[in-house]
Design a protein around this motif. Sequence first.
Motif, PDB file in Angstrom:
ATOM      1  N   LEU A  74     -39.359 -53.120 -25.441  1.00  0.00           N
ATOM      2  CA  LEU A  74     -39.017 -52.157 -26.477  1.00  0.00           C
ATOM      3  C   LEU A  74     -40.131 -53.015 -27.309  1.00  0.00           C
ATOM      4  O   LEU A  74     -40.260 -54.192 -27.383  1.00  0.00           O
ATOM      5  CB  LEU A  74     -37.667 -53.005 -26.649  1.00  0.00           C
ATOM      6  N   THR A  75     -41.039 -52.444 -28.164  1.00  0.00           N
ATOM      7  CA  THR A  75     -41.681 -52.404 -29.773  1.00  0.00           C
ATOM      8  C   THR A  75     -41.191 -52.141 -30.252  1.00  0.00           C
ATOM      9  O   THR A  75     -40.738 -51.319 -30.898  1.00  0.00           O
ATOM     10  CB  THR A  75     -43.021 -52.760 -28.548  1.00  0.00           C
ATOM     11  N   GLY A  76     -42.532 -52.412 -31.814  1.00  0.00           N
ATOM     12  CA  GLY A  76     -41.931 -51.990 -33.358  1.00  0.00           C
ATOM     13  C   GLY A  76     -41.720 -52.498 -33.899  1.00  0.00           C
ATOM     14  O   GLY A  76     -41.712 -53.399 -33.804  1.00  0.00           O
ATOM     15  N   THR A  77     -42.319 -52.023 -34.926  1.00  0.00           N
ATOM     16  CA  THR A  77     -42.127 -52.982 -36.106  1.00  0.00           C
ATOM     17  C   THR A  77     -40.764 -53.987 -36.295  1.00  0.00           C
ATOM     18  O   THR A  77     -39.808 -54.167 -35.808  1.00  0.00           O
ATOM     19  CB  THR A  77     -41.974 -52.254 -37.753  1.00  0.00           C
ATOM     20  N   HIS A 130     -42.699 -50.367 -16.594  1.00  0.00           N
ATOM     21  CA  HIS A 130     -41.891 -48.979 -15.578  1.00  0.00           C
ATOM     22  C   HIS A 130     -41.888 -47.526 -17.074  1.00  0.00           C
ATOM     23  O   HIS A 130     -41.740 -46.843 -16.818  1.00  0.00           O
ATOM     24  CB  HIS A 130     -40.900 -49.266 -14.839  1.00  0.00           C
ATOM     25  N   ILE A 131     -41.367 -48.741 -18.662  1.00  0.00           N
ATOM     26  CA  ILE A 131     -41.303 -47.296 -19.302  1.00  0.00           C
ATOM     27  C   ILE A 131     -41.513 -48.145 -20.542  1.00  0.00           C
ATOM     28  O   ILE A 131     -41.110 -49.791 -20.690  1.00  0.00           O
ATOM     29  CB  ILE A 131     -39.685 -47.119 -19.402  1.00  0.00           C
ATOM     30  N   VAL A 132     -42.155 -47.518 -22.090  1.00  0.00           N
ATOM     31  CA  VAL A 132     -42.386 -48.466 -22.759  1.00  0.00           C
ATOM     32  C   VAL A 132     -41.083 -47.910 -24.475  1.00  0.00           C
ATOM     33  O   VAL A 132     -41.430 -46.371 -24.492  1.00  0.00           O
ATOM     34  CB  VAL A 132     -43.516 -48.735 -23.566  1.00  0.00           C
ATOM     35  N   PHE A 133     -40.022 -48.365 -24.479  1.00  0.00           N
ATOM     36  CA  PHE A 133     -39.375 -47.390 -25.649  1.00  0.00           C
ATOM     37  C   PHE A 133     -39.718 -48.197 -27.291  1.00  0.00           C
ATOM     38  O   PHE A 133     -40.172 -49.724 -27.383  1.00  0.00           O
ATOM     39  CB  PHE A 133     -38.412 -47.654 -26.171  1.00  0.00           C
ATOM     40  N   VAL A 134     -40.801 -47.789 -28.374  1.00  0.00           N
ATOM     41  CA  VAL A 134     -40.653 -47.618 -29.531  1.00  0.00           C
ATOM     42  C   VAL A 134     -39.974 -47.199 -30.595  1.00  0.00           C
ATOM     43  O   VAL A 134     -40.073 -46.089 -30.225  1.00  0.00           O
ATOM     44  CB  VAL A 134     -42.110 -46.626 -29.979  1.00  0.00           C
ATOM     45  N   LEU A 135     -39.595 -48.293 -31.308  1.00  0.00           N
ATOM     46  CA  LEU A 135     -37.885 -48.018 -32.035  1.00  0.00           C
ATOM     47  C   LEU A 135     -39.097 -47.842 -33.780  1.00  0.00           C
ATOM     48  O   LEU A 135     -39.349 -48.141 -33.689  1.00  0.00           O
ATOM     49  CB  LEU A 135     -36.848 -48.741 -32.332  1.00  0.00           C
ATOM     50  N   GLN A 136     -37.828 -47.017 -33.871  1.00  0.00           N
ATOM     51  CA  GLN A 136     -38.578 -46.707 -35.567  1.00  0.00           C
ATOM     52  C   GLN A 136     -37.282 -46.143 -36.580  1.00  0.00           C
ATOM     53  O   GLN A 136     -36.131 -45.871 -36.130  1.00  0.00           O
ATOM     54  CB  GLN A 136     -39.527 -44.907 -35.453  1.00  0.00           C
ATOM     55  N   ALA A 159     -48.958 -48.897 -28.129  1.00  0.00           N
ATOM     56  CA  ALA A 159     -48.637 -48.306 -27.794  1.00  0.00           C
ATOM     57  C   ALA A 159     -48.747 -47.067 -26.310  1.00  0.00           C
ATOM     58  O   ALA A 159     -49.180 -47.466 -25.100  1.00  0.00           O
ATOM     59  CB  ALA A 159     -46.419 -48.099 -27.317  1.00  0.00           C
ATOM     60  N   LEU A 160     -50.009 -46.020 -27.460  1.00  0.00           N
ATOM     61  CA  LEU A 160     -50.561 -44.945 -26.493  1.00  0.00           C
ATOM     62  C   LEU A 160     -51.767 -45.230 -25.593  1.00  0.00           C
ATOM     63  O   LEU A 160     -52.056 -44.937 -24.917  1.00  0.00           O
ATOM     64  CB  LEU A 160     -49.778 -44.552 -27.358  1.00  0.00           C
ATOM     65  N   ALA A 161     -51.911 -46.645 -27.296  1.00  0.00           N
ATOM     66  CA  ALA A 161     -53.720 -46.926 -26.171  1.00  0.00           C
ATOM     67  C   ALA A 161     -53.183 -48.109 -24.786  1.00  0.00           C
ATOM     68  O   ALA A 161     -54.377 -48.573 -24.057  1.00  0.00           O
ATOM     69  CB  ALA A 161     -54.325 -47.761 -27.471  1.00  0.00           C
ATOM     70  N   SER A 162     -52.102 -48.415 -24.714  1.00  0.00           N
ATOM     71  CA  SER A 162     -51.987 -49.775 -24.302  1.00  0.00           C
ATOM     72  C   SER A 162     -51.444 -49.274 -23.108  1.00  0.00           C
ATOM     73  O   SER A 162     -51.799 -49.886 -21.155  1.00  0.00           O
ATOM     74  CB  SER A 162     -51.014 -51.002 -24.271  1.00  0.00           C
ATOM     75  N   GLU A 200     -46.861 -40.604 -21.005  1.00  0.00           N
ATOM     76  CA  GLU A 200     -46.081 -40.439 -20.158  1.00  0.00           C
ATOM     77  C   GLU A 200     -44.947 -41.539 -19.991  1.00  0.00           C
ATOM     78  O   GLU A 200     -43.643 -41.215 -19.058  1.00  0.00           O
ATOM     79  CB  GLU A 200     -45.878 -39.736 -18.905  1.00  0.00           C
ATOM     80  N   ILE A 201     -45.389 -42.681 -20.348  1.00  0.00           N
ATOM     81  CA  ILE A 201     -44.078 -44.274 -20.147  1.00  0.00           C
ATOM     82  C   ILE A 201     -43.808 -44.102 -21.750  1.00  0.00           C
ATOM     83  O   ILE A 201     -42.704 -45.312 -21.385  1.00  0.00           O
ATOM     84  CB  ILE A 201     -44.184 -44.910 -19.370  1.00  0.00           C
ATOM     85  N   VAL A 202     -44.430 -43.332 -22.548  1.00  0.00           N
ATOM     86  CA  VAL A 202     -43.941 -44.308 -23.839  1.00  0.00           C
ATOM     87  C   VAL A 202     -43.499 -43.605 -24.907  1.00  0.00           C
ATOM     88  O   VAL A 202     -43.475 -42.383 -24.856  1.00  0.00           O
ATOM     89  CB  VAL A 202     -46.139 -44.116 -24.256  1.00  0.00           C
TER      90      VAL A 202
END
Length: 172
Positions: free
Chosen positions: A8-11, A90-96, A132-135, A139-141
């Motif tokens: 779980l990532t994001g500002t 296995h999956i990355v969520f970017v909260l906004q 996240a897209l660069a790392s 398809e998992i972001v």
Amino acid sequence: MLLPNILLTGTPGVGKTTLGKELASGSGLKYINVGDLAQEGQLYDGYDEEYDCPILDEDRVVDELENQMSKGGVIVDYHGCDFFPEHWFHIVFVLQADNSVLYKRLETRGYNEKKLKDNIQCEIFQVLYEEALASYKEEIVHQLPSNKPEDPEDNINQILKWIEQWVKDHSS
Ligand code: DAT
């Protein structure tokens, strides 16, 4: 049983901790807040005067987490994502969150003017989404909205379905 690792990532202030803890209790996965982990283990490498916060020792954080991540079933929460090994997740969520919503949340935290402005800009320019897209593989972001009190529940329901499917796909 094999379980996935979720990032779980994001500002700062978008709601990672809120979602992460609720997701952990709903799924049985283990929640790890990297900020707290660093504080407990003093995994720091100096102090950033401008932002008034310690500088994370990323290598030591990765070493500290490696064992648990290799076993699976971990939810990691951090406002950065480019220093974790790609294969961990296995999956990355970017909260906004919308700027006005985020501004109020960060103001409540007592951030100084510069830190407030920089974090809002970070959200406007989707810095964490780009990171996240660069790392990780595109398809998992996934982006998740985190504005309203009912958003965590909707997000959790979606993620629980994804976990269930992942477990099915990886059992045999
Ligand atoms: P983060 O861990 O990303 O820094 P947080 O989970 O600590 O963010 O949330 C920051 C504040 O916003 C906290 O007071 C809880 C609130 N919050 C989080 N998600 C929310 C949502 N979807 N709707 C309303 N408030 C939310």
